[in-house]
Design an enzyme around this catalytic site. Structure first.
Site, PDB file in Angstrom:
ATOM      1  N   SER A   8       4.039  -2.055  10.153  1.00 13.68           N
ATOM      2  CA  SER A   8       5.500  -2.102  10.258  1.00 13.68           C
ATOM      3  C   SER A   8       6.098  -3.444   9.848  1.00 13.68           C
ATOM      4  CB  SER A   8       5.952  -1.704  11.674  1.00 13.68           C
ATOM      5  OG  SER A   8       5.605  -0.359  11.934  1.00 13.68           O
TER       6      SER A   8
ATOM      7  N   GLY B 292       3.199   2.357  10.668  1.00 15.35           N
ATOM      8  CA  GLY B 292       4.151   3.450  10.454  1.00 15.35           C
ATOM      9  C   GLY B 292       4.919   3.836  11.699  1.00 15.35           C
TER      10      GLY B 292
ATOM     11  N   GLU C 260      -4.669  -4.882  10.954  1.00 15.36           N
ATOM     12  CA  GLU C 260      -3.631  -3.862  11.084  1.00 15.36           C
ATOM     13  C   GLU C 260      -3.850  -3.104  12.388  1.00 15.36           C
ATOM     14  OE1 GLU C 260      -1.890  -2.757   7.016  1.00 15.36           O
ATOM     15  OE2 GLU C 260      -3.653  -1.530   7.306  1.00 15.36           O
TER      16      GLU C 260
ATOM     17  N   LYS D 119       0.123   4.314  -0.257  1.00 19.13           N
ATOM     18  CA  LYS D 119      -0.465   5.534   0.311  1.00 19.13           C
ATOM     19  C   LYS D 119      -0.242   6.694  -0.683  1.00 19.13           C
ATOM     20  CE  LYS D 119       0.240   3.366   4.706  1.00 19.13           C
ATOM     21  NZ  LYS D 119       0.415   3.470   6.150  1.00 19.13           N
TER      22      LYS D 119
ATOM     23  N   HIS E 115      -9.253   1.101   5.644  1.00 19.91           N
ATOM     24  CA  HIS E 115      -7.894   1.304   6.160  1.00 19.91           C
ATOM     25  C   HIS E 115      -7.950   2.266   7.350  1.00 19.91           C
ATOM     26  CE1 HIS E 115      -3.740   2.619   6.496  1.00 19.91           C
ATOM     27  NE2 HIS E 115      -3.440   1.451   5.950  1.00 19.91           N
TER      28      HIS E 115
ATOM     29  N   GLU F 217      -6.176   4.671   8.222  1.00 21.90           N
ATOM     30  CA  GLU F 217      -6.020   6.099   7.921  1.00 21.90           C
ATOM     31  C   GLU F 217      -7.330   6.684   7.402  1.00 21.90           C
ATOM     32  OE1 GLU F 217      -2.444   5.760   5.560  1.00 21.90           O
ATOM     33  OE2 GLU F 217      -1.428   5.113   7.386  1.00 21.90           O
TER      34      GLU F 217
ATOM     35  N   ASN G 109       0.868  -1.183   0.000  1.00 26.07           N
ATOM     36  CA  ASN G 109       0.000   0.000   0.000  1.00 26.07           C
ATOM     37  C   ASN G 109       0.902   1.228   0.000  1.00 26.07           C
ATOM     38  OD1 ASN G 109      -1.779   2.066   0.574  1.00 26.07           O
ATOM     39  ND2 ASN G 109      -2.133   1.453   2.703  1.00 26.07           N
TER      40      ASN G 109
END
Ligand code: PGA
Length: 250
Positions: free
Chosen positions: A212, A175, A169, A14, A99, A101, A12
Site C-alpha cells: 500500500s 492491496g 512486504e 500484477k 512475492h 501472492e 509491480n
C-alpha cells in the site's frame, strides 16, 4: 539530502496492462519521470508485455524491466511456464521471486523460491526477493522469525552472482490500504539487513518496502535511512500516480 544514496523504485503491475496498454503507459510515464541521478526505476509488467516494455524504455538507462514470475527449469514439458532465459530474451533484467501472492495464492514454498532465485541469477537476471509475514504471524510475535526463515531458505545457495534486492512486504499491507508505519517498517528493515549480513557477509543489499505505498506515504518511507526503495502494486498502475511516487526520493 545526500546525493550518495540511490533508491530503487519498482512497480509491480500484477495481472494488469497487456502489450498495447504497456506501450501507452511508458509513453506517459517516461515523459512525467525524467532521469534522475539517485533513482533507478524498475517495472514489472505481465510476461506477455515484456517486449513492449523493453522496447518502450530502450532509450532510458535508468529504467529496467523485470519479470513477475518464472520457472526454475530452463526448458521442458511445463505447460504454461516461462523460464528465466526466455524472460531475459524478452527484455527482462530483473525478476520478482517469492512475492506473497505466489506464496499464498499459488502455494509456492520457500524451496521453490530458492530454486527460482537461483535460476534467475543463473540466467543473468537480478532477483528481487520478496519476504513478509501474515497478520496472524505478526500477532503471534513471529514476524521477524518468519522473515528470517524466508531469507535463510531463499539464500541457502549463497550470494547470487547478479545484483540482489530484497523487498519487505507485510502480507497484511498488500492491496489493503494498510501500510506498516515507517517505524515498524524501519525496524523490520534493520532486522533484514542484519540477517543479510549474517547470511551473505558485509556487501550491502538494498531493502525495499512494499504494501500500500501511495503518493502520499512514499516520501515518509523513503526518507528513512533503512529503506532503499519501494515496491508498488496498485499505485503503480497509473503512470501519473507512479510518477508522483518516483518524485518522492528525498
Ligand atoms: P500494493 O501491492 O502496493 O497494491 O499493496 C504491493 C505488492 O504486492 O508488491
Amino acid at each position: 539530502m545526500s546525493s550518495e544514496r540511490s533508491w530503487l523504485l519498482a512497480g509491480n503491475w500484477k495481472m494488469h496492462h497487456g502489450p498495447a496498454a504497456t506501450a501507452a503507459y511508458f509513453n506517459a510515464f517516461l515523459r512525467l519521470t525524467p532521469p534522475h541521478p539517485s533513482r533507478e526505476l524498475l517495472l514489472f509488467p505481465p510476461t506477455l508485455a515484456l517486449p513492449a516494455a523493453a522496447q518502450a524504455s530502450s532509450a532510458r538507462s535508468d529504467v529496467a524491466i523485470g519479470v513477475q514470475n518464472l520457472h526454475w527449469e530452463s526448458q521442458g514439458a511445463f505447460t504454461g511456464e516461462v523460464s528465466a532465459h526466455m524472460a531475459r530474451e524478452a527484455g527482462a533484467r530483473w525478476a520478482l521471486v517469492g512475492h506473497s501472492e505466489r506464496r499464498h495464492l499459488f502455494g509456492e514454498s520457500d524451496e521453490e523460491t530458492r530454486l527460482k532465485l537461483e535460476a534467475a541469477a543463473e540466467a543473468g537476471l537480478h532477483p528481487v526477493l520478496c519476504v513478509g509475514e501474515t497478520i496472524a504471524e505478526r500477532r503471534a510475535g513471529e514476524a521477524e522469525a518468519v522473515v528470517r526463515r524466508q531469507l535463510t531458505a531463499a539464500l541457502a545457495g549463497g550470494r547470487p552472482s547478479t545484483r540482489l534486492a530484497v523487498a519487505y512486504e507485510p502480507v497484511w499491507a498488500i492491496g489493503t490500504g494498510e501500510t506498516a508505519t515507517p517505524d515498524d517498517a524501519a525496524q523490520m528493515h534493520r532486522a533484514i539487513a542484519a540477517e543479510l549480513r549474517r547470511l551473505l557477509g558485509e556487501a550491502r543489499v538494498p531493502v525495499l518496502y512494499g504494501g500500500s505505498v501511495k503518493p502520499d506515504n512514499a516520501r515518509e518511507l523513503l526518507q528513512r535511512p533503512e529503506i532503499d526503495g519501494v515496491l508498488v502494486g496498485g499505485a503503480s498502475l497509473d503512470p501519473a500516480s507512479f510518477a508522483e511516487i518516483c518524485k518522492a526520493v528525498p
